[in-house]
Write a protein that holds these residues in place. Structure first.
Motif, mmCIF file in Angstrom:
data_model
loop_
_atom_site.group_PDB
_atom_site.id
_atom_site.type_symbol
_atom_site.label_atom_id
_atom_site.label_comp_id
_atom_site.label_asym_id
_atom_site.label_seq_id
_atom_site.Cartn_x
_atom_site.Cartn_y
_atom_site.Cartn_z
ATOM 1 N N UNK A 1 0.849 -1.143 -0.059
ATOM 2 C CA UNK A 1 -0.104 -0.029 0.040
ATOM 3 C C UNK A 1 0.867 1.295 -0.004
ATOM 4 N N UNK A 2 1.923 1.169 -0.179
ATOM 5 C CA UNK A 2 3.085 2.225 -0.138
ATOM 6 C C UNK A 2 3.470 2.559 -1.621
ATOM 7 N N UNK A 3 4.496 3.431 -1.667
ATOM 8 C CA UNK A 3 5.137 3.975 -3.160
ATOM 9 C C UNK A 3 6.263 3.326 -3.293
ATOM 10 N N UNK A 4 6.617 2.261 -2.576
ATOM 11 C CA UNK A 4 8.005 1.348 -2.609
ATOM 12 C C UNK A 4 8.469 1.332 -4.146
ATOM 13 N N UNK A 5 9.438 1.307 -4.554
ATOM 14 C CA UNK A 5 10.143 1.156 -5.577
ATOM 15 C C UNK A 5 11.474 0.105 -5.458
ATOM 16 N N UNK A 6 12.675 0.656 -5.756
ATOM 17 C CA UNK A 6 13.875 0.141 -5.560
ATOM 18 C C UNK A 6 14.086 -0.072 -3.981
ATOM 19 N N UNK A 7 13.678 0.633 -3.126
ATOM 20 C CA UNK A 7 13.745 0.700 -1.897
ATOM 21 C C UNK A 7 12.421 0.750 -0.942
ATOM 22 N N UNK A 8 12.294 0.300 0.248
ATOM 23 C CA UNK A 8 10.899 0.652 0.792
ATOM 24 C C UNK A 8 10.809 2.161 1.107
ATOM 25 N N UNK A 9 9.762 2.700 0.431
ATOM 26 C CA UNK A 9 9.114 3.986 0.881
ATOM 27 C C UNK A 9 7.787 3.950 1.620
ATOM 28 N N UNK A 10 7.523 4.535 2.703
ATOM 29 C CA UNK A 10 6.427 4.414 3.376
ATOM 30 C C UNK A 10 5.294 5.332 3.263
ATOM 31 N N UNK A 11 5.420 6.014 1.911
ATOM 32 C CA UNK A 11 4.251 6.739 1.565
ATOM 33 C C UNK A 11 3.243 6.169 1.284
ATOM 34 N N UNK A 12 2.114 6.298 1.946
ATOM 35 C CA UNK A 12 0.752 5.671 1.566
ATOM 36 C C UNK A 12 0.076 6.063 0.515
ATOM 37 N N UNK A 13 -0.109 5.194 -0.185
ATOM 38 C CA UNK A 13 -0.824 5.339 -1.656
ATOM 39 C C UNK A 13 -1.994 4.493 -1.975
ATOM 40 N N UNK A 14 -2.495 3.933 -0.650
ATOM 41 C CA UNK A 14 -3.710 3.157 -0.914
ATOM 42 C C UNK A 14 -3.700 1.891 -1.916
ATOM 43 N N UNK A 15 -4.481 1.701 -2.674
ATOM 44 C CA UNK A 15 -4.557 0.622 -3.742
ATOM 45 C C UNK A 15 -3.895 0.930 -5.088
ATOM 46 N N UNK A 16 -3.088 1.682 -4.913
ATOM 47 C CA UNK A 16 -2.563 2.313 -6.320
ATOM 48 C C UNK A 16 -1.962 1.068 -6.867
ATOM 49 N N UNK A 17 -0.975 0.356 -6.179
ATOM 50 C CA UNK A 17 -0.125 -0.669 -6.523
ATOM 51 C C UNK A 17 -0.867 -1.743 -7.322
ATOM 52 N N UNK A 18 -2.236 -2.080 -6.513
ATOM 53 C CA UNK A 18 -3.092 -3.209 -6.919
ATOM 54 C C UNK A 18 -3.695 -2.981 -8.195
ATOM 55 N N UNK A 19 -4.000 -1.636 -8.516
ATOM 56 C CA UNK A 19 -4.509 -1.087 -9.619
ATOM 57 C C UNK A 19 -3.461 -1.222 -10.669
ATOM 58 N N UNK A 20 -2.432 -1.031 -10.501
ATOM 59 C CA UNK A 20 -1.238 -1.135 -11.568
ATOM 60 C C UNK A 20 -0.988 -2.671 -11.604
ATOM 61 N N UNK A 21 -1.202 -3.443 -10.738
ATOM 62 C CA UNK A 21 -1.032 -4.944 -10.914
ATOM 63 C C UNK A 21 -2.195 -5.459 -11.643
#
Length: 298
Positions: A45-65
């Motif tokens: 549920x975060x904007x993590x990319x190469x390293x963990x980032x704890x910025x909350x983005x909700x279901x954005x990653x699931x929408x991308x998936x």
């Protein structure tokens, strides 16, 4: 006075010593299994990319998936692989178990031969079948050397057929294990039931179809759960045999997750795919546990 305190001391030790011995492994499992599962769920549920980032983005990653074509290829491959792997493994396992249940000669040797592939790791199985199915090294080359130059078996390098090579290797490795489960179930059937059916004039195939196999429903269900669990988590066999290729034609969710999280630096997307795999495994295991608990309560 001393004699009266010793039983109390022994009772205290019997109660707490096993708990103290098991406590370190329990705590390590709690942290390094369930703790990281929770952490992975949070990363999805975060904007993590190469390293963990704890910025909350909700279901954005699931929408991308769900908008990713490669993910749906992996899901469809898992469906094809799961259906064929589970179905054929159970059919072959039942057939071999019934064959061995006839008290044939050299049963112990044959049973060992059938079970031997299960002793190998999926990495070894994938590597061996990669050699055998390689058009330049294995079966196709052997047929050409024997004079059948028109013979082709290029499934390993054919994007439309590569996932079926994974099915072949998985069935080869797991059928012996399924046979052992069903053979144990067959040996647990009361012989008096079979003898009574034979006295009534029932043929052996009818006895198996109408009496023995229906009585083995718990074995069927347990085998189905185990094979489904293996299918959903398939990773090493695919990596060793096809590497997910050609391209990503033989990807499954596990290889997709690894590629996103550790190759392309999409940790958030990889975490989302891992959570979807966890939900899939839970959908298989939870009904099994529920049925076992109900059976135990009865």
């Amino acid at each position: 006075m001393i004699q009266s305190t010793r039983p109390a001391q022994y009772g205290f030790a019997e109660r707490w010593l096993p708990r103290l011995v098991l406590a370190p492994s329990f705590l390590l499992s709690l942290v390094f299994i369930y703790g990281f599962v929770v952490w992975n769920g949070y990363l999805s549920f975060t904007a993590s990319s190469l390293l963990p980032r704890y910025e909350w983005v909700g279901f954005h990653q699931y929408a991308r998936l769900f908008a990713n074509d490669r993910w749906w290829v992996a899901v469809f491959n898992l469906f094809k692989f799961g259906v064929l792997f589970i179905g054929i493994s159970m059919l072959v396992g039942i057939f071999l178990a019934i064959l061995l249940d006839q008290k044939i000669r050299f049963e112990g040797f044959i049973r060992t031969v059938y079970l031997y592939p299960m002793a190998l790791s999926f990495i070894v199985t994938g590597t061996a079948w990669k050699w055998m199915l390689n058009p330049g090294l294995g079966l196709e080359k052997l047929m050409h050397d024997w004079g059948w130059t028109s013979f082709t078996f290029d499934w390993l390098v054919n994007p439309d057929m590569s996932i079926y090579t994974v099915v072949i290797a998985a069935i080869w490795q797991s059928s012996g294990f399924v046979m052992a489960l069903f053979l144990a179930g067959l040996r647990g059937i009361d012989d008096s039931i079979i003898k009574a059916a034979q006295i009534d004039g029932a043929t052996l195939p009818r006895i198996y179809w109408k009496i023995i196999l229906p009585a083995m429903r718990p074995v069927f269900f347990s085998t189905l759960m185990i094979l489904a669990h293996i299918a959903i988590k398939s990773f090493d066999l695919v990596v060793a045999l096809t590497g997910g290729g050609p391209g990503f034609s033989s990807d499954v969710p596990a290889t997709y997750m690894y590629a996103m999280a550790f190759t392309r630096g999409e940790m958030g997307l990889g975490s989302a795919s891992a959570m979807m795999m966890l939900l899939s495994v839970s959908a298989v295991i939870v009904p099994y546990l529920y049925s076992e608990l109900r059976r135990g309560s009865r």
